[in-house]
Design a protein around this motif. Structure first.
Motif, PDB file in Angstrom:
ATOM      1  N   GLY A 261       0.787  -1.226   0.000  1.00  0.00           N
ATOM      2  CA  GLY A 261       0.000   0.000   0.000  1.00  0.00           C
ATOM      3  C   GLY A 261       0.815   1.270   0.000  1.00  0.00           C
ATOM      4  N   THR A 262       2.137   1.153  -0.044  1.00  0.00           N
ATOM      5  CA  THR A 262       3.009   2.324  -0.015  1.00  0.00           C
ATOM      6  C   THR A 262       2.666   3.327  -1.106  1.00  0.00           C
ATOM      7  OG1 THR A 262       4.843   1.128   1.025  1.00  0.00           O
ATOM      8  CG2 THR A 262       5.412   3.096  -0.232  1.00  0.00           C
ATOM      9  N   THR A 263       2.219   2.837  -2.264  1.00  0.00           N
ATOM     10  CA  THR A 263       1.908   3.735  -3.380  1.00  0.00           C
ATOM     11  C   THR A 263       0.698   4.628  -3.097  1.00  0.00           C
ATOM     12  OG1 THR A 263       0.636   1.958  -4.410  1.00  0.00           O
ATOM     13  CG2 THR A 263       2.925   2.237  -5.128  1.00  0.00           C
ATOM     14  N   THR A 264       0.015   4.396  -1.980  1.00  0.00           N
ATOM     15  CA  THR A 264      -1.132   5.243  -1.596  1.00  0.00           C
ATOM     16  C   THR A 264      -0.875   5.985  -0.291  1.00  0.00           C
ATOM     17  OG1 THR A 264      -2.228   3.502  -0.295  1.00  0.00           O
ATOM     18  CG2 THR A 264      -2.692   3.572  -2.673  1.00  0.00           C
ATOM     19  N   TYR A 265       0.325   5.834   0.288  1.00  0.00           N
ATOM     20  CA  TYR A 265       0.591   6.376   1.616  1.00  0.00           C
ATOM     21  C   TYR A 265       1.069   7.827   1.574  1.00  0.00           C
ATOM     22  CZ  TYR A 265       0.446   1.645   3.673  1.00  0.00           C
ATOM     23  OH  TYR A 265       0.074   0.396   4.096  1.00  0.00           O
ATOM     24  N   THR A 266       0.555   8.625   2.536  1.00  0.00           N
ATOM     25  CA  THR A 266       1.087   9.952   2.821  1.00  0.00           C
ATOM     26  C   THR A 266       1.767   9.888   4.191  1.00  0.00           C
ATOM     27  OG1 THR A 266      -0.926  10.733   3.926  1.00  0.00           O
ATOM     28  CG2 THR A 266      -0.811  11.003   1.522  1.00  0.00           C
ATOM     29  N   GLU A 267       2.097  11.037   4.754  1.00  0.00           N
ATOM     30  CA  GLU A 267       2.793  11.061   6.037  1.00  0.00           C
ATOM     31  C   GLU A 267       2.020  10.348   7.146  1.00  0.00           C
ATOM     32  OE1 GLU A 267       4.589  14.425   3.740  1.00  0.00           O
ATOM     33  OE2 GLU A 267       2.562  13.653   4.043  1.00  0.00           O
ATOM     34  N   GLU A 268       0.725  10.593   7.224  1.00  0.00           N
ATOM     35  CA  GLU A 268      -0.041  10.077   8.345  1.00  0.00           C
ATOM     36  C   GLU A 268      -0.197   8.565   8.336  1.00  0.00           C
ATOM     37  OE1 GLU A 268      -1.703  11.824  11.386  1.00  0.00           O
ATOM     38  OE2 GLU A 268       0.334  12.208  10.700  1.00  0.00           O
ATOM     39  N   GLU A 269      -0.411   7.972   7.167  1.00  0.00           N
ATOM     40  CA  GLU A 269      -0.519   6.500   7.104  1.00  0.00           C
ATOM     41  C   GLU A 269       0.768   5.848   7.593  1.00  0.00           C
ATOM     42  OE1 GLU A 269      -3.519   8.030   4.174  1.00  0.00           O
ATOM     43  OE2 GLU A 269      -1.414   8.454   4.568  1.00  0.00           O
ATOM     44  N   THR A 270       1.896   6.419   7.177  1.00  0.00           N
ATOM     45  CA  THR A 270       3.181   5.833   7.588  1.00  0.00           C
ATOM     46  C   THR A 270       3.445   6.096   9.070  1.00  0.00           C
ATOM     47  OG1 THR A 270       4.348   7.830   6.831  1.00  0.00           O
ATOM     48  CG2 THR A 270       4.166   5.992   5.282  1.00  0.00           C
ATOM     49  N   ARG A 271       3.077   7.275   9.552  1.00  0.00           N
ATOM     50  CA  ARG A 271       3.279   7.570  10.979  1.00  0.00           C
ATOM     51  C   ARG A 271       2.516   6.590  11.855  1.00  0.00           C
ATOM     52  NH1 ARG A 271       0.448   9.866  15.102  1.00  0.00           N
ATOM     53  NH2 ARG A 271      -1.277  10.582  13.780  1.00  0.00           N
ATOM     54  N   LEU A 272       1.266   6.359  11.526  1.00  0.00           N
ATOM     55  CA  LEU A 272       0.437   5.490  12.360  1.00  0.00           C
ATOM     56  C   LEU A 272       0.960   4.065  12.382  1.00  0.00           C
ATOM     57  CD1 LEU A 272      -3.082   6.885  11.401  1.00  0.00           C
ATOM     58  CD2 LEU A 272      -1.935   7.100  13.617  1.00  0.00           C
ATOM     59  N   LEU A 273       1.419   3.563  11.244  1.00  0.00           N
ATOM     60  CA  LEU A 273       1.995   2.214  11.221  1.00  0.00           C
ATOM     61  C   LEU A 273       3.227   2.135  12.117  1.00  0.00           C
ATOM     62  CD1 LEU A 273       1.718   1.175   7.449  1.00  0.00           C
ATOM     63  CD2 LEU A 273       0.693  -0.007   9.403  1.00  0.00           C
ATOM     64  N   PHE A 274       4.097   3.135  12.012  1.00  0.00           N
ATOM     65  CA  PHE A 274       5.316   3.143  12.827  1.00  0.00           C
ATOM     66  C   PHE A 274       4.972   3.323  14.303  1.00  0.00           C
ATOM     67  CE2 PHE A 274       9.091   5.328  14.631  1.00  0.00           C
ATOM     68  CZ  PHE A 274      10.055   4.375  14.336  1.00  0.00           C
ATOM     69  N   GLN A 275       4.059   4.224  14.594  1.00  0.00           N
ATOM     70  CA  GLN A 275       3.681   4.519  15.977  1.00  0.00           C
ATOM     71  C   GLN A 275       3.001   3.324  16.641  1.00  0.00           C
ATOM     72  OE1 GLN A 275       2.172   8.525  16.495  1.00  0.00           O
ATOM     73  NE2 GLN A 275       0.677   7.806  17.976  1.00  0.00           N
ATOM     74  N   ASN A 276       2.370   2.490  15.837  1.00  0.00           N
ATOM     75  CA  ASN A 276       1.723   1.293  16.371  1.00  0.00           C
ATOM     76  C   ASN A 276       2.661   0.093  16.447  1.00  0.00           C
ATOM     77  OD1 ASN A 276      -0.759   2.548  16.762  1.00  0.00           O
ATOM     78  ND2 ASN A 276      -1.421   2.142  14.658  1.00  0.00           N
ATOM     79  N   GLY A 277       3.946   0.328  16.201  1.00  0.00           N
ATOM     80  CA  GLY A 277       4.947  -0.721  16.361  1.00  0.00           C
ATOM     81  C   GLY A 277       5.033  -1.703  15.215  1.00  0.00           C
ATOM     82  N   LYS A 278       4.577  -1.314  14.025  1.00  0.00           N
ATOM     83  CA  LYS A 278       4.527  -2.243  12.897  1.00  0.00           C
ATOM     84  C   LYS A 278       5.763  -2.229  12.009  1.00  0.00           C
ATOM     85  CE  LYS A 278       0.301  -3.479  13.880  1.00  0.00           C
ATOM     86  NZ  LYS A 278       0.021  -4.836  14.414  1.00  0.00           N
TER      87      LYS A 278
END
Length: 436
Positions: A261-278
């Motif tokens: 899904g990276t081709t649809t990600y902006t800053e917030e999608e990536t932040r939430l994944l990282f912040q949730n420990g993924k």
């Protein structure tokens, strides 16, 4: 009555009248002096300096604006609230300038707007407003982002830069140091995924929007490439270094290091994944640091920041972001507008603003300021990151050039075009744009 007595009486009368006349004259002089001081004080016109900002930004600067009013009673700052979307605010500024009677004295602009506005003749040249010594107090990349053809049109107000976030705890558990190169990033990501410690290795912004261009200039610099040389207008998108940069990004998805899904990600999608420990690594902006430390985050105290990785023998790149102030060429109050800029960019006011908001200062001294560091211990590290600035090309046609890059880069990472074909097409179209 003798003649002598009549003369004496007449003389005394003249003296008395003269004394009274002098008294009236003295009183008149005093009254004129008093009125000359009082009347201007009450009748001096208050000058209004207007600027367009979106509501959240306006709220953050409100205490500084109120403090300015206390120290500058004859100048009022009128903050006009615009839409939250930066592109829409840029359009509002553009429309007002095209109409020829802009209501804005100050221009609050993103780093990528300065060259376009300056090239169109909409901004005043501020080169002689600051000495080289005064200018050296600001971050070099931020200052350069406000230049166009050697002249300065934008004074940095607050900065921003892309960086690499990493999971300190996972790297320590697996016996790794933070990566320095693209190859090390891939190796560590694979290892942590194979050990089942994370779902994903590396998160980045791949959606077709300005964030894709911002992210790409960091990878491009990390491979030793360039987008457009602002001096010669040479285009480097089809050079080997640029193709390598695209191949790296595409490979992270193909290898499963980055999500599909990276081709649809902006800053917030990536932040939430990282912040949730993924994930183990995240490319993003400084705002993530504070959010990832808030209650509910899965990684509180478990992450660090560092400059972006790069190819061996190459330099790291941090995309220069941030906002600054220019003066509209149509402003009727340029000197008053400059006083506003001087006040808001002063060290004292920036310190208060940074402590209240956690934003990134434009003055280098504040990154190691004891008061700031006491509240934000990562700021000295942040300075190390942000001094490796990678500028998006300061050219008049930047918006169109970015649109071209986004389209072809998106096609390449989504596997619709090969990196070679995509970058060749992007380079050719960019050259046509610049040669019009």
């Amino acid at each position: 009555m003798t003649i002598g007595k009549r003369v004496s009486q007449r003389t005394r009368g003249v003296k008395a009248k003269t004394t009274i006349l002098y008294g009236f004259l003295s009183l008149a002089i005093v009254l004129v002096a008093i009125l000359g001081w009082i009347i201007p004080a009450f009748t001096q016109q208050v000058v209004t300096v207007s600027v367009l900002m979106h509501a959240p930004e306006a709220a953050e600067w409100k205490p500084s604006v109120e403090e300015f009013h206390q120290t500058h009673p004859n100048i009022r700052i009128e903050v006009i609230e615009g839409p939250n979307d930066a592109d829409q605010r840029e359009d509002l500024y553009t429309s007002s300038f095209l109409l020829g009677n802009s209501p804005y004295d100050l221009v609050f602009m993103d780093v990528t707007w300065a060259s376009k506005f300056a090239a169109a003749g909409w901004l005043m040249d501020l080169s002689d407003r600051l000495s080289p010594e005064q200018l050296s107090a600001f971050l070099e990349g931020d200052v350069n982002g406000g230049r166009y053809q050697g002249k300065l049109y934008r004074i940095p107000l607050r900065s921003d830069a892309g960086m690499l976030y990493y999971r300190k705890d996972l790297l320590e558990q697996a016996g790794y140091e933070p990566p320095e190169t693209f190859a090390e990033l891939v190796e560590i990501s694979r290892s942590l995924q194979q050990q089942g410690l994370v779902d994903w290795g590396y998160l980045w912004q791949g959606k077709q929007y300005e964030g894709l261009s911002a992210m790409f200039v960091e990878i491009l610099k990390g491979y030793g490439g360039f987008w457009v040389d602002p001096q010669t207008l040479e285009v480097g998108l089809d050079r080997p270094e640029a193709i390598q940069a695209v191949q790296f990004l595409r490979s992270t998805i193909e290898k499963g290091i980055s999500p599909p899904g990276t081709t649809t990600y902006t800053e917030e999608e990536t932040r939430l994944l990282f912040q949730n420990g993924k994930a183990a690594f995240l490319r993003n902006w400084p705002y993530v640091f504070s959010l990832a430390a808030q209650e509910g985050s899965a990684i509180i105290g478990k992450y660090g920041i560092k400059p972006m990785v790069h190819a061996p023998g190459r330099d790291s790149g941090a995309c220069q972001g941030g906002w600054g102030l220019g003066i509209a060429k149509t402003s009727q109050h340029p000197d008053e507008a400059w006083k506003v800029i001087e006040f808001l960019t002063s060290e004292e006011i920036q310190r208060k603003f940074i402590l209240a908001t956690g934003k990134v200062p434009s003055l280098k001294s504040l990154f190691n300021d004891p008061t700031v560091v006491a509240k934000y211990p990562h700021y000295p590290q942040l300075l190390e990151v942000i001094e490796n600035a990678a500028l998006r090309p300061p050219i008049a046609q930047y918006a169109q050039a970015s649109d071209i890059l986004q389209r072809y880069l998106s096609a390449a990472i989504a596997n619709r075009l090969s990196p070679e074909k995509a970058m060749k097409a992007a380079a050719d179209e960019t050259r046509r744009l610049l040669n019009r």
